[in-house]
Every structure is written in structure tokens, then in C-alpha cells.
Design a protein around this motif. Structure first.
Motif, PDB file in Angstrom:
ATOM      1  N   LEU A  26       0.806  -1.221   0.000  1.00 32.51           N
ATOM      2  CA  LEU A  26       0.000   0.000   0.000  1.00 32.51           C
ATOM      3  C   LEU A  26       0.840   1.272   0.000  1.00 32.51           C
ATOM      4  O   LEU A  26       0.296   2.368  -0.075  1.00 32.51           O
ATOM      5  CB  LEU A  26      -0.942   0.009   1.206  1.00 32.51           C
ATOM      6  CG  LEU A  26      -1.992  -1.082   1.240  1.00 32.51           C
ATOM      7  CD1 LEU A  26      -2.823  -0.977   2.508  1.00 32.51           C
ATOM      8  CD2 LEU A  26      -2.890  -1.004   0.016  1.00 32.51           C
ATOM      9  N   TYR A  27       2.171   1.144   0.086  1.00 30.10           N
ATOM     10  CA  TYR A  27       3.033   2.331   0.090  1.00 30.10           C
ATOM     11  C   TYR A  27       2.738   3.252  -1.091  1.00 30.10           C
ATOM     12  O   TYR A  27       2.539   4.445  -0.933  1.00 30.10           O
ATOM     13  CB  TYR A  27       4.508   1.944   0.001  1.00 30.10           C
ATOM     14  CG  TYR A  27       5.160   1.486   1.283  1.00 30.10           C
ATOM     15  CD1 TYR A  27       4.438   1.203   2.433  1.00 30.10           C
ATOM     16  CD2 TYR A  27       6.529   1.315   1.346  1.00 30.10           C
ATOM     17  CE1 TYR A  27       5.045   0.770   3.585  1.00 30.10           C
ATOM     18  CE2 TYR A  27       7.154   0.884   2.495  1.00 30.10           C
ATOM     19  CZ  TYR A  27       6.414   0.609   3.606  1.00 30.10           C
ATOM     20  OH  TYR A  27       7.023   0.181   4.743  1.00 30.10           O
ATOM     21  N   GLY A  28       2.741   2.691  -2.285  1.00 29.47           N
ATOM     22  CA  GLY A  28       2.550   3.487  -3.501  1.00 29.47           C
ATOM     23  C   GLY A  28       1.168   4.099  -3.607  1.00 29.47           C
ATOM     24  O   GLY A  28       0.999   5.202  -4.120  1.00 29.47           O
ATOM     25  N   ASN A  32       2.671   6.778   1.943  1.00 30.22           N
ATOM     26  CA  ASN A  32       3.317   6.919   3.237  1.00 30.22           C
ATOM     27  C   ASN A  32       3.657   5.539   3.775  1.00 30.22           C
ATOM     28  O   ASN A  32       2.989   4.564   3.455  1.00 30.22           O
ATOM     29  CB  ASN A  32       2.396   7.647   4.217  1.00 30.22           C
ATOM     30  CG  ASN A  32       3.142   8.285   5.356  1.00 30.22           C
ATOM     31  OD1 ASN A  32       4.306   7.993   5.599  1.00 30.22           O
ATOM     32  ND2 ASN A  32       2.469   9.159   6.077  1.00 30.22           N
ATOM     33  N   SER A  33       4.704   5.458   4.591  1.00 33.27           N
ATOM     34  CA  SER A  33       5.087   4.158   5.135  1.00 33.27           C
ATOM     35  C   SER A  33       4.545   3.932   6.546  1.00 33.27           C
ATOM     36  O   SER A  33       4.685   2.858   7.091  1.00 33.27           O
ATOM     37  CB  SER A  33       6.606   4.023   5.153  1.00 33.27           C
ATOM     38  OG  SER A  33       7.174   4.985   6.015  1.00 33.27           O
ATOM     39  N   ARG A  34       3.942   4.951   7.135  1.00 30.08           N
ATOM     40  CA  ARG A  34       3.390   4.838   8.485  1.00 30.08           C
ATOM     41  C   ARG A  34       1.988   5.436   8.559  1.00 30.08           C
ATOM     42  O   ARG A  34       1.653   6.351   7.836  1.00 30.08           O
ATOM     43  CB  ARG A  34       4.268   5.551   9.495  1.00 30.08           C
ATOM     44  CG  ARG A  34       5.640   4.968   9.609  1.00 30.08           C
ATOM     45  CD  ARG A  34       6.204   5.220  10.975  1.00 30.08           C
ATOM     46  NE  ARG A  34       7.549   4.688  11.071  1.00 30.08           N
ATOM     47  CZ  ARG A  34       7.827   3.488  11.538  1.00 30.08           C
ATOM     48  NH1 ARG A  34       6.875   2.713  11.950  1.00 30.08           N
ATOM     49  NH2 ARG A  34       9.057   3.054  11.594  1.00 30.08           N
ATOM     50  N   ILE A  35       1.210   4.908   9.481  1.00 27.87           N
ATOM     51  CA  ILE A  35      -0.105   5.461   9.787  1.00 27.87           C
ATOM     52  C   ILE A  35      -0.011   6.030  11.193  1.00 27.87           C
ATOM     53  O   ILE A  35       0.452   5.350  12.105  1.00 27.87           O
ATOM     54  CB  ILE A  35      -1.186   4.365   9.739  1.00 27.87           C
ATOM     55  CG1 ILE A  35      -1.281   3.790   8.342  1.00 27.87           C
ATOM     56  CG2 ILE A  35      -2.520   4.912  10.214  1.00 27.87           C
ATOM     57  CD1 ILE A  35      -2.169   2.574   8.243  1.00 27.87           C
ATOM     58  N   LYS A  36      -0.428   7.281  11.354  1.00 25.36           N
ATOM     59  CA  LYS A  36      -0.375   7.932  12.665  1.00 25.36           C
ATOM     60  C   LYS A  36      -1.741   8.519  12.984  1.00 25.36           C
ATOM     61  O   LYS A  36      -2.355   9.161  12.142  1.00 25.36           O
ATOM     62  CB  LYS A  36       0.663   9.047  12.673  1.00 25.36           C
ATOM     63  CG  LYS A  36       2.071   8.548  12.474  1.00 25.36           C
ATOM     64  CD  LYS A  36       3.046   9.682  12.421  1.00 25.36           C
ATOM     65  CE  LYS A  36       3.314   9.966  10.969  1.00 25.36           C
ATOM     66  NZ  LYS A  36       4.283  10.975  10.710  1.00 25.36           N
ATOM     67  N   SER A  56      -7.846  -1.258  15.890  1.00 27.02           N
ATOM     68  CA  SER A  56      -8.819  -2.092  15.172  1.00 27.02           C
ATOM     69  C   SER A  56      -9.499  -1.307  14.051  1.00 27.02           C
ATOM     70  O   SER A  56      -9.772  -1.857  12.983  1.00 27.02           O
ATOM     71  CB  SER A  56      -9.852  -2.683  16.123  1.00 27.02           C
ATOM     72  OG  SER A  56     -10.631  -1.672  16.705  1.00 27.02           O
ATOM     73  N   ASP A  57      -9.753  -0.007  14.258  1.00 31.53           N
ATOM     74  CA  ASP A  57     -10.326   0.836  13.202  1.00 31.53           C
ATOM     75  C   ASP A  57      -9.378   0.942  12.009  1.00 31.53           C
ATOM     76  O   ASP A  57      -9.810   0.833  10.856  1.00 31.53           O
ATOM     77  CB  ASP A  57     -10.636   2.239  13.720  1.00 31.53           C
ATOM     78  CG  ASP A  57     -11.816   2.277  14.661  1.00 31.53           C
ATOM     79  OD1 ASP A  57     -12.579   1.279  14.722  1.00 31.53           O
ATOM     80  OD2 ASP A  57     -11.987   3.307  15.354  1.00 31.53           O
ATOM     81  N   VAL A  58      -8.097   1.142  12.271  1.00 27.28           N
ATOM     82  CA  VAL A  58      -7.101   1.242  11.194  1.00 27.28           C
ATOM     83  C   VAL A  58      -7.022  -0.076  10.435  1.00 27.28           C
ATOM     84  O   VAL A  58      -6.999  -0.089   9.197  1.00 27.28           O
ATOM     85  CB  VAL A  58      -5.724   1.663  11.755  1.00 27.28           C
ATOM     86  CG1 VAL A  58      -4.630   1.471  10.729  1.00 27.28           C
ATOM     87  CG2 VAL A  58      -5.771   3.117  12.226  1.00 27.28           C
ATOM     88  N   GLN A  59      -6.971  -1.202  11.148  1.00 22.32           N
ATOM     89  CA  GLN A  59      -6.915  -2.508  10.492  1.00 22.32           C
ATOM     90  C   GLN A  59      -8.138  -2.750   9.614  1.00 22.32           C
ATOM     91  O   GLN A  59      -8.037  -3.253   8.509  1.00 22.32           O
ATOM     92  CB  GLN A  59      -6.792  -3.619  11.532  1.00 22.32           C
ATOM     93  CG  GLN A  59      -5.458  -3.678  12.208  1.00 22.32           C
ATOM     94  CD  GLN A  59      -4.335  -3.977  11.246  1.00 22.32           C
ATOM     95  OE1 GLN A  59      -4.491  -4.759  10.303  1.00 22.32           O
ATOM     96  NE2 GLN A  59      -3.204  -3.357  11.464  1.00 22.32           N
ATOM     97  N   ARG A  60      -9.307  -2.369  10.119  1.00 16.72           N
ATOM     98  CA  ARG A  60     -10.535  -2.541   9.336  1.00 16.72           C
ATOM     99  C   ARG A  60     -10.483  -1.698   8.064  1.00 16.72           C
ATOM    100  O   ARG A  60     -10.882  -2.144   6.987  1.00 16.72           O
ATOM    101  CB  ARG A  60     -11.748  -2.153  10.192  1.00 16.72           C
ATOM    102  CG  ARG A  60     -13.063  -2.540   9.563  1.00 16.72           C
ATOM    103  CD  ARG A  60     -14.274  -2.354  10.447  1.00 16.72           C
ATOM    104  NE  ARG A  60     -14.040  -1.940  11.821  1.00 16.72           N
ATOM    105  CZ  ARG A  60     -14.221  -0.687  12.287  1.00 16.72           C
ATOM    106  NH1 ARG A  60     -14.631   0.258  11.484  1.00 16.72           N
ATOM    107  NH2 ARG A  60     -13.989  -0.404  13.551  1.00 16.72           N
ATOM    108  N   GLN A  61      -9.993  -0.471   8.159  1.00 19.23           N
ATOM    109  CA  GLN A  61      -9.884   0.399   6.985  1.00 19.23           C
ATOM    110  C   GLN A  61      -8.897  -0.160   5.968  1.00 19.23           C
ATOM    111  O   GLN A  61      -9.152  -0.114   4.762  1.00 19.23           O
ATOM    112  CB  GLN A  61      -9.472   1.800   7.393  1.00 19.23           C
ATOM    113  CG  GLN A  61     -10.545   2.560   8.109  1.00 19.23           C
ATOM    114  CD  GLN A  61     -10.064   3.906   8.634  1.00 19.23           C
ATOM    115  OE1 GLN A  61      -8.885   4.237   8.559  1.00 19.23           O
ATOM    116  NE2 GLN A  61     -10.992   4.683   9.177  1.00 19.23           N
ATOM    117  N   LEU A  62      -7.773  -0.693   6.438  1.00 23.58           N
ATOM    118  CA  LEU A  62      -6.770  -1.241   5.530  1.00 23.58           C
ATOM    119  C   LEU A  62      -7.269  -2.494   4.828  1.00 23.58           C
ATOM    120  O   LEU A  62      -6.927  -2.732   3.670  1.00 23.58           O
ATOM    121  CB  LEU A  62      -5.481  -1.547   6.277  1.00 23.58           C
ATOM    122  CG  LEU A  62      -4.658  -0.359   6.733  1.00 23.58           C
ATOM    123  CD1 LEU A  62      -3.468  -0.820   7.551  1.00 23.58           C
ATOM    124  CD2 LEU A  62      -4.209   0.470   5.554  1.00 23.58           C
TER     125      LEU A  62
END
Length: 65
Positions: A26-28, A32-36, A56-62
Motif C-alpha cells: 500500500l506504500y505506492g 506513506n510508510s506509516r499510519i499515525k 482495530s479501526d485502522v486494520q478494518r480500513q486497511l
């Protein structure tokens, strides 16, 4: 003995935030290489409760779900 910090919990100044690495494929796409995400609290106790919800919200979005 120092307290055990949950995975992804970082302190920036006085405020805690959740930070994790982006999956390589998902970098490209996302550029970005990080989620903050800010947890918007200076309390470690509150941050520990919030970090699991945010993670868990971030994982669900990804994963697209």
C-alpha cells in the motif's frame, strides 16, 4: 519497573498517538510508510484504552471492511 506499553502507542510531546507501519503493497497507493493517529490525551491510562480501538479501526480500513 517501567509500564508495558501496548503495541503502536507512542508519546509525542505530552500527547499520545497510535503509530504503525503501512503494509508494503500500500506504500505506492497511500504515499506513506506509516499510519499515525492522535489519541488526543496526555493520560497514559486513557491512551491504553483508546489504542486498541484505534488499532482495530485502522486494520478494518486497511482490509476494506
Amino acid at each position: 519497573m517501567s509500564p508495558k506499553w501496548p503495541s503502536g502507542l507512542w508519546r509525542r510531546g505530552a500527547i499520545y498517538q497510535y503509530r504503525t507501519r503501512m503494509p508494503v503493497d500500500l506504500y505506492g497507493i497511500l504515499g506513506n510508510s506509516r499510519i499515525k493517529r492522535s489519541l488526543k490525551t496526555a493520560s497514559l491510562a486513557v491512551a491504553r484504552r483508546l489504542v486498541t480501538t484505534i488499532a482495530s479501526d485502522v486494520q478494518r480500513q486497511l482490509l476494506g471492511g
